[in-house]
Design an enzyme around this catalytic site. Structure first.
Site, PDB file in Angstrom:
ATOM      1  N   GLU A  37      -7.082  24.682  -5.403  1.00 33.00           N
ATOM      2  CA  GLU A  37      -8.142  25.311  -6.196  1.00 33.00           C
ATOM      3  C   GLU A  37      -7.670  25.550  -7.629  1.00 33.00           C
ATOM      4  OE1 GLU A  37     -11.162  25.679  -5.008  1.00 33.00           O
ATOM      5  OE2 GLU A  37     -10.596  25.084  -2.966  1.00 33.00           O
ATOM      6  N   GLU A  78     -12.064  35.224  -5.791  1.00 33.58           N
ATOM      7  CA  GLU A  78     -11.875  33.766  -5.875  1.00 33.58           C
ATOM      8  C   GLU A  78     -11.473  33.185  -4.526  1.00 33.58           C
ATOM      9  OE1 GLU A  78     -12.282  30.185  -6.962  1.00 33.58           O
ATOM     10  OE2 GLU A  78     -12.520  31.660  -8.561  1.00 33.58           O
ATOM     11  N   GLU A  85     -16.868  27.872  -0.212  1.00 39.03           N
ATOM     12  CA  GLU A  85     -17.034  26.483  -0.642  1.00 39.03           C
ATOM     13  C   GLU A  85     -16.439  25.504   0.359  1.00 39.03           C
ATOM     14  OE1 GLU A  85     -15.521  26.052  -4.603  1.00 39.03           O
ATOM     15  OE2 GLU A  85     -17.281  27.008  -5.495  1.00 39.03           O
TER      16      GLU A  85
END
Length: 127
Positions: A37, A78, A85
């Protein structure tokens, strides 16, 4: 009546074994987020810059705690956004309005956590 599917085989662990397993899974998650990420890596860099500053600026103990907590909150949000996601992408890579909505909402949560850093730091440092 449908049989209830079994829970994860890891759910039966107790005591120290459960704690050690949880720690290992958490470290795996941090490594995966850092490796895969880009946004998480950028936010880790932000944290690496801001956290030492939080201990150098003139602030009360509570103020310092707010500075640190606001930065750590960005990392937590996050991580959750990245998990959403990944789960959405696991289900399908097709464009779908609900997948877009889930990803956009996660992104909005990250944005709010970043704005929170700016607001908290401004209030603590400049009153």
């Amino acid at each position: 009546m449908h049989p209830i599917p079994p829970e994860s085989p890891h759910k039966g662990k107790t005591g120290l074994r459960r704690i050690l397993n949880a720690l290992a899974y958490s470290l795996d998650g941090l490594r995966a987020a850092y490796r895969h990420e880009d946004a998480f890596r950028q936010e880790v860099l932000l944290a690496a810059l801001l956290l030492p500053v939080a201990f150098l600026v003139p602030a009360s103990g509570a103020g310092r705690a707010l500075l640190v907590a606001s930065v750590l909150l960005v990392l937590v949000v996050e991580l959750l956004n990245s998990a959403v996601e990944a789960a959405v992408d696991r289900i399908s890579l097709e464009d779908h309005r609900l997948a877009k909505r889930a990803k956009d909402i996660g992104s909005a949560a990250v944005l709010i956590s970043l704005l929170n850093v700016v607001l908290v730091w401004a209030l603590v440092l400049f009153g």
